[in-house]
Design a protein around this motif. Structure first.
Motif, PDB file in Angstrom:
ATOM      1  N   LEU A 158      42.577  35.071  30.923  1.00  0.00           N
ATOM      2  CA  LEU A 158      43.156  36.250  31.574  1.00  0.00           C
ATOM      3  C   LEU A 158      42.644  37.559  30.991  1.00  0.00           C
ATOM      4  O   LEU A 158      42.832  38.619  31.585  1.00  0.00           O
ATOM      5  CB  LEU A 158      44.688  36.225  31.449  1.00  0.00           C
ATOM      6  N   GLU A 159      41.973  37.484  29.812  1.00  0.00           N
ATOM      7  CA  GLU A 159      41.681  38.706  29.049  1.00  0.00           C
ATOM      8  C   GLU A 159      42.960  39.533  28.996  1.00  0.00           C
ATOM      9  O   GLU A 159      43.003  40.717  29.368  1.00  0.00           O
ATOM     10  CB  GLU A 159      40.519  39.475  29.663  1.00  0.00           C
ATOM     11  N   LYS A 160      44.005  38.871  28.505  1.00  0.00           N
ATOM     12  CA  LYS A 160      45.380  39.365  28.609  1.00  0.00           C
ATOM     13  C   LYS A 160      45.564  40.771  28.061  1.00  0.00           C
ATOM     14  O   LYS A 160      46.285  41.587  28.636  1.00  0.00           O
ATOM     15  CB  LYS A 160      46.314  38.394  27.872  1.00  0.00           C
ATOM     16  N   SER A 234      32.958  40.701  40.932  1.00  0.00           N
ATOM     17  CA  SER A 234      34.221  40.005  41.167  1.00  0.00           C
ATOM     18  C   SER A 234      34.009  38.741  41.991  1.00  0.00           C
ATOM     19  O   SER A 234      34.624  37.704  41.736  1.00  0.00           O
ATOM     20  CB  SER A 234      35.221  40.925  41.867  1.00  0.00           C
ATOM     21  N   GLU A 235      33.133  38.813  42.986  1.00  0.00           N
ATOM     22  CA  GLU A 235      32.825  37.628  43.784  1.00  0.00           C
ATOM     23  C   GLU A 235      32.261  36.508  42.912  1.00  0.00           C
ATOM     24  O   GLU A 235      32.667  35.346  43.023  1.00  0.00           O
ATOM     25  CB  GLU A 235      31.817  37.984  44.884  1.00  0.00           C
ATOM     26  N   LYS A 258      45.717  33.176  38.503  1.00  0.00           N
ATOM     27  CA  LYS A 258      46.105  34.558  38.213  1.00  0.00           C
ATOM     28  C   LYS A 258      44.883  35.438  38.027  1.00  0.00           C
ATOM     29  O   LYS A 258      44.840  36.579  38.489  1.00  0.00           O
ATOM     30  CB  LYS A 258      46.991  34.608  36.967  1.00  0.00           C
ATOM     31  N   ARG A 259      43.882  34.910  37.335  1.00  0.00           N
ATOM     32  CA  ARG A 259      42.655  35.682  37.105  1.00  0.00           C
ATOM     33  C   ARG A 259      41.884  35.880  38.411  1.00  0.00           C
ATOM     34  O   ARG A 259      41.340  36.963  38.676  1.00  0.00           O
ATOM     35  CB  ARG A 259      41.782  34.976  36.058  1.00  0.00           C
ATOM     36  N   ILE A 260      41.840  34.842  39.235  1.00  0.00           N
ATOM     37  CA  ILE A 260      41.169  34.951  40.532  1.00  0.00           C
ATOM     38  C   ILE A 260      41.847  36.016  41.392  1.00  0.00           C
ATOM     39  O   ILE A 260      41.183  36.811  42.071  1.00  0.00           O
ATOM     40  CB  ILE A 260      41.151  33.587  41.249  1.00  0.00           C
ATOM     41  N   LEU A 261      43.174  36.063  41.356  1.00  0.00           N
ATOM     42  CA  LEU A 261      43.912  37.049  42.137  1.00  0.00           C
ATOM     43  C   LEU A 261      43.515  38.471  41.738  1.00  0.00           C
ATOM     44  O   LEU A 261      43.365  39.352  42.590  1.00  0.00           O
ATOM     45  CB  LEU A 261      45.417  36.846  41.960  1.00  0.00           C
ATOM     46  N   ARG A 262      43.349  38.701  40.442  1.00  0.00           N
ATOM     47  CA  ARG A 262      42.925  40.015  39.980  1.00  0.00           C
ATOM     48  C   ARG A 262      41.569  40.397  40.550  1.00  0.00           C
ATOM     49  O   ARG A 262      41.331  41.551  40.931  1.00  0.00           O
ATOM     50  CB  ARG A 262      42.885  40.048  38.449  1.00  0.00           C
ATOM     51  N   HIS A 263      40.670  39.410  40.636  1.00  0.00           N
ATOM     52  CA  HIS A 263      39.336  39.701  41.178  1.00  0.00           C
ATOM     53  C   HIS A 263      39.384  39.877  42.695  1.00  0.00           C
ATOM     54  O   HIS A 263      38.604  40.669  43.249  1.00  0.00           O
ATOM     55  CB  HIS A 263      38.353  38.606  40.776  1.00  0.00           C
ATOM     56  N   ARG A 264      40.268  39.189  43.369  1.00  0.00           N
ATOM     57  CA  ARG A 264      40.435  39.404  44.808  1.00  0.00           C
ATOM     58  C   ARG A 264      40.941  40.820  45.074  1.00  0.00           C
ATOM     59  O   ARG A 264      40.530  41.475  46.034  1.00  0.00           O
ATOM     60  CB  ARG A 264      41.400  38.367  45.386  1.00  0.00           C
ATOM     61  N   LEU A 269      39.582  46.443  46.742  1.00  0.00           N
ATOM     62  CA  LEU A 269      39.525  47.832  46.309  1.00  0.00           C
ATOM     63  C   LEU A 269      38.098  48.375  46.398  1.00  0.00           C
ATOM     64  O   LEU A 269      37.864  49.473  46.906  1.00  0.00           O
ATOM     65  CB  LEU A 269      40.046  47.925  44.874  1.00  0.00           C
ATOM     66  N   MET A 270      37.136  47.599  45.921  1.00  0.00           N
ATOM     67  CA  MET A 270      35.743  48.038  45.947  1.00  0.00           C
ATOM     68  C   MET A 270      35.190  48.072  47.372  1.00  0.00           C
ATOM     69  O   MET A 270      34.209  48.759  47.660  1.00  0.00           O
ATOM     70  CB  MET A 270      34.878  47.130  45.071  1.00  0.00           C
TER      71      MET A 270
END
Length: 319
Positions: A158-160, A234-235, A258-264, A269-270
């Motif tokens: 997660l790079e929490k 992110s992709e 959870k990490r994938i959701l952040r990248h989605r 956004l981008m």
């Protein structure tokens, strides 16, 4: 002292003439009770980087093991460290320092080597790192811990706490690099730390022993600032995380999701597509959970990217 090389420092360089002497000085100053070598790879730099490496090669012939490319290998999609540098390295541990970063503690190698030898159940040892923004000269509030600590795999995925440790601080058992999985991540340090944590413990030392130059000329952080580039990253991160989930047979699926959701969220956004965020309940929940300033910033980014980037530059200048 035995004559077997214990640690191979791998230093990768491309057009780093502005920073390279500081980098190499931090490597050759290391004081150790064991033999080490410095593999310096120049990827066909167009500035004076190769000449600087030759200067250090002549001055420190027992330490510097140079590799001079005549054609840029990165542009040929070569994995510089795994496919080129590791073949020349003979140490049973690897440490890393890219040509625009540097080490500040002459005992860095010794401290990490001593810890890893005393704790064979650990696969990776990192340390606190000072982040310096080369655009502003400011020190970023990341990269440090107040006390030595173990970092669990879930926090690494997660790079929490943000990127609390970074490549310049890595000290790793060679075996984990030689058996590196073929995950489709766009960067090397993140999956390397995940791979190490899958096979052993990860220790972070509180002592600050190196510097990471953020936004240095020609660096990853400078080149990945555009929206299109960040979307593509992110992709590819999602692709790598899917590979990780497959190879671990879903054991860490919850945290990987959870990490994938952040990248989605970053992808939308981008792509300046707030509608995609609003229409996806999980993405919209993430948006609603952000602080008010960042919610405003995200809406502006989607509605008017040019204005967003202009204001972002002004804010950085004022910071």
């Amino acid at each position: 002292m035995n004559n077997q090389t214990e640690v191979s420092i791998i230093c990768t360089c491309y057009n780093h003439e502005k920073y390279l002497r500081t980098c190499l000085d931090g490597l050759v100053m290391q004081k150790t009770s064991f033999p080490f070598e410095i593999i310096v790879h120049d990827d066909a730099s167009t500035d004076s980087s190769a000449e600087i490496i030759r200067e250090y090669e002549q001055k420190y012939p027992d330490l510097i093991r140079p590799i001079y490319e005549t054609e840029n290998q990165y542009q040929k999609n070569k994995a510089i460290i795994r496919q080129i540098c590791s073949a020349k390295a003979s140490g049973r541990f690897f440490a890393f320092c890219e040509g625009d970063d540097y080490w500040t503690d002459p005992m860095k190698l010794q401290k990490q080597y001593d810890f890893m030898n005393a704790h064979p159940d650990y696969s990776l040892c990192v340390c606190s790192t000072k982040w310096i923004d080369q655009l502003t000269g400011k020190v970023k509030p990341q990269g440090s811990t107040e006390q030595d600590m173990d970092v669990p795999l879930e926090d690494i995925i997660l790079e929490k706490n943000g990127r609390i440790f970074i490549f310049v601080s890595y000290f790793i058992k060679r075996e984990f690099y030689d058996n590196f999985p073929t995950w489709r991540f766009p960067i090397g340090d993140y999956p390397l730390s995940v791979c190490a944590a899958l096979h052993g413990k990860v220790r972070m030392l509180a002592s600050p022993m190196c510097v990471y130059r953020y936004h240095a000329a020609g660096s990853w952080t400078q080149n990945m600032n555009g929206d299109a580039q960040r979307k593509r990253i992110s992709e590819r991160m999602i692709e790598g995380l899917e590979d990780l989930n497959r190879d671990t047979e879903g054991k860490y699926e919850e945290v990987i999701s959870k990490r994938i959701l952040r990248h989605r969220y970053t992808e939308a956004l981008m792509d300046h597509n707030f509608q995609a965020i609003r229409q996806d309940s999980k993405l919209y929940e993430m948006y609603r959970g952000r602080k008010m300033f960042y919610r405003f910033s995200d809406r502006l980014h989607c509605a008017s990217p040019k204005l967003f980037h202009m204001m972002n530059k002004l804010l950085k200048r004022e910071d």
